[in-house]
Motif scaffolding. Structure first.
Motif, PDB file in Angstrom:
ATOM      1  N   ALA A   1      22.166  -0.358  -6.713  1.00 40.68           N
ATOM      2  CA  ALA A   1      21.128   0.276  -7.528  1.00 40.68           C
ATOM      3  C   ALA A   1      20.092   0.978  -6.658  1.00 40.68           C
ATOM      4  O   ALA A   1      19.346   1.821  -7.145  1.00 40.68           O
ATOM      5  N   HIS A   2      20.056   0.651  -5.388  1.00 40.04           N
ATOM      6  CA  HIS A   2      19.118   1.287  -4.459  1.00 40.04           C
ATOM      7  C   HIS A   2      19.770   2.552  -3.900  1.00 40.04           C
ATOM      8  O   HIS A   2      20.669   2.479  -3.071  1.00 40.04           O
ATOM      9  N   ASP A   3      19.290   3.693  -4.363  1.00 39.19           N
ATOM     10  CA  ASP A   3      19.858   4.958  -3.902  1.00 39.19           C
ATOM     11  C   ASP A   3      19.205   5.382  -2.577  1.00 39.19           C
ATOM     12  O   ASP A   3      18.316   4.721  -2.055  1.00 39.19           O
ATOM     13  N   THR A   4      19.673   6.497  -2.053  1.00 45.52           N
ATOM     14  CA  THR A   4      19.177   6.993  -0.774  1.00 45.52           C
ATOM     15  C   THR A   4      17.678   7.247  -0.808  1.00 45.52           C
ATOM     16  O   THR A   4      16.968   6.931   0.143  1.00 45.52           O
ATOM     17  N   GLU A   5      17.190   7.754  -1.909  1.00 46.37           N
ATOM     18  CA  GLU A   5      15.756   8.021  -2.036  1.00 46.37           C
ATOM     19  C   GLU A   5      14.937   6.725  -1.937  1.00 46.37           C
ATOM     20  O   GLU A   5      13.926   6.674  -1.247  1.00 46.37           O
ATOM     21  N   ALA A   6      15.395   5.675  -2.604  1.00 49.66           N
ATOM     22  CA  ALA A   6      14.695   4.387  -2.552  1.00 49.66           C
ATOM     23  C   ALA A   6      14.741   3.803  -1.143  1.00 49.66           C
ATOM     24  O   ALA A   6      13.736   3.302  -0.633  1.00 49.66           O
TER      25      ALA A   6
ATOM     26  N   GLU B   1       0.826  -1.208   0.000  1.00 48.02           N
ATOM     27  CA  GLU B   1       0.000   0.000   0.000  1.00 48.02           C
ATOM     28  C   GLU B   1       0.860   1.258   0.000  1.00 48.02           C
ATOM     29  O   GLU B   1       0.452   2.302  -0.511  1.00 48.02           O
ATOM     30  N   ASN B   2       2.055   1.160   0.570  1.00 47.42           N
ATOM     31  CA  ASN B   2       2.980   2.293   0.638  1.00 47.42           C
ATOM     32  C   ASN B   2       3.962   2.319  -0.526  1.00 47.42           C
ATOM     33  O   ASN B   2       4.949   3.060  -0.498  1.00 47.42           O
ATOM     34  N   GLY B   3       3.724   1.503  -1.555  1.00 46.78           N
ATOM     35  CA  GLY B   3       4.540   1.557  -2.760  1.00 46.78           C
ATOM     36  C   GLY B   3       5.786   0.708  -2.768  1.00 46.78           C
ATOM     37  O   GLY B   3       6.637   0.860  -3.649  1.00 46.78           O
ATOM     38  N   VAL B   4       5.926  -0.196  -1.796  1.00 45.87           N
ATOM     39  CA  VAL B   4       7.106  -1.062  -1.743  1.00 45.87           C
ATOM     40  C   VAL B   4       6.656  -2.498  -2.015  1.00 45.87           C
ATOM     41  O   VAL B   4       5.854  -3.053  -1.271  1.00 45.87           O
TER      42      VAL B   4
ATOM     43  N   LEU C   1      12.257   2.544   4.181  1.00 44.18           N
ATOM     44  CA  LEU C   1      12.286   2.719   5.637  1.00 44.18           C
ATOM     45  C   LEU C   1      11.026   3.404   6.154  1.00 44.18           C
ATOM     46  O   LEU C   1      10.474   3.002   7.187  1.00 44.18           O
ATOM     47  N   GLU C   2      10.552   4.403   5.464  1.00 46.84           N
ATOM     48  CA  GLU C   2       9.329   5.084   5.884  1.00 46.84           C
ATOM     49  C   GLU C   2       8.129   4.146   5.773  1.00 46.84           C
ATOM     50  O   GLU C   2       7.273   4.109   6.648  1.00 46.84           O
ATOM     51  N   ALA C   3       8.072   3.374   4.694  1.00 44.71           N
ATOM     52  CA  ALA C   3       6.982   2.402   4.523  1.00 44.71           C
ATOM     53  C   ALA C   3       7.029   1.359   5.634  1.00 44.71           C
ATOM     54  O   ALA C   3       6.002   0.973   6.182  1.00 44.71           O
ATOM     55  N   ALA C   4       8.226   0.908   5.984  1.00 40.59           N
ATOM     56  CA  ALA C   4       8.377  -0.097   7.051  1.00 40.59           C
ATOM     57  C   ALA C   4       7.954   0.491   8.403  1.00 40.59           C
ATOM     58  O   ALA C   4       7.281  -0.191   9.183  1.00 40.59           O
ATOM     59  N   ARG C   5       8.344   1.718   8.676  1.00 44.49           N
ATOM     60  CA  ARG C   5       7.919   2.353   9.940  1.00 44.49           C
ATOM     61  C   ARG C   5       6.384   2.372  10.032  1.00 44.49           C
ATOM     62  O   ARG C   5       5.815   2.055  11.073  1.00 44.49           O
ATOM     63  N   ASP C   6       5.747   2.752   8.932  1.00 48.08           N
ATOM     64  CA  ASP C   6       4.292   2.788   8.902  1.00 48.08           C
ATOM     65  C   ASP C   6       3.700   1.390   9.070  1.00 48.08           C
ATOM     66  O   ASP C   6       2.772   1.185   9.839  1.00 48.08           O
ATOM     67  N   ALA C   7       4.254   0.420   8.349  1.00 52.12           N
ATOM     68  CA  ALA C   7       3.719  -0.938   8.380  1.00 52.12           C
ATOM     69  C   ALA C   7       3.893  -1.600   9.744  1.00 52.12           C
ATOM     70  O   ALA C   7       3.090  -2.442  10.127  1.00 52.12           O
ATOM     71  N   LEU C   8       4.924  -1.225  10.460  1.00 46.86           N
ATOM     72  CA  LEU C   8       5.171  -1.830  11.773  1.00 46.86           C
ATOM     73  C   LEU C   8       4.361  -1.201  12.908  1.00 46.86           C
ATOM     74  O   LEU C   8       4.306  -1.742  14.004  1.00 46.86           O
ATOM     75  N   ARG C   9       3.713  -0.071  12.631  1.00 47.75           N
ATOM     76  CA  ARG C   9       2.912   0.581  13.682  1.00 47.75           C
ATOM     77  C   ARG C   9       1.714  -0.227  14.042  1.00 47.75           C
ATOM     78  O   ARG C   9       1.020  -0.873  13.500  1.00 47.75           O
TER      79      ARG C   9
END
Length: 70
Positions: A52-57, A34-37, A62-70
Motif C-alpha cells: 500500500a506504500h507507493d513510491t511517493e509515500a 513535523e515532516n508529516g510522517v 525517506l526525505e523526512a528521515a534524512r532531515d530528521a537524522l541531520r
C-alpha cells in the motif's frame, strides 16, 4: 517489518535494545512528525511496510528521515 534503534553498536539482543538511545529516538520521532510522517511513539514498536506504500509515500518517508537524522 522493521525497527529503528539508535546505538553505537549493533542491536541484536533485548539488552542491546534496552541500552539504545531512547532520547535520540524521541527527537527523531518528533522531527518525523513535523515532516508529516507519523511513527509509533516508542522505539520498542515495529514499523510495517506494505504494498500500500507507493513510491511517493516512500520518498516522503525517506526525505523526512534524512532531515530528521541531520
Amino acid at each position: 517489518m522493521l525497527a529503528l534503534y539508535f546505538s553505537e553498536k549493533p542491536v541484536r539482543t533485548l539488552t542491546d535494545v534496552m541500552a539504545s538511545d531512547t532520547e535520540r529516538f524521541r527527537d527523531f520521532f518528533h522531527r518525523m512528525r513535523e515532516n508529516g510522517v507519523l511513527l509509533a511513539p516508542s522505539p520498542f514498536e515495529a514499523w510495517f511496510l506494505s504494498c500500500a506504500h507507493d513510491t511517493e509515500a516512500l520518498d516522503l518517508v525517506l526525505e523526512a528521515a534524512r532531515d530528521a537524522l541531520r
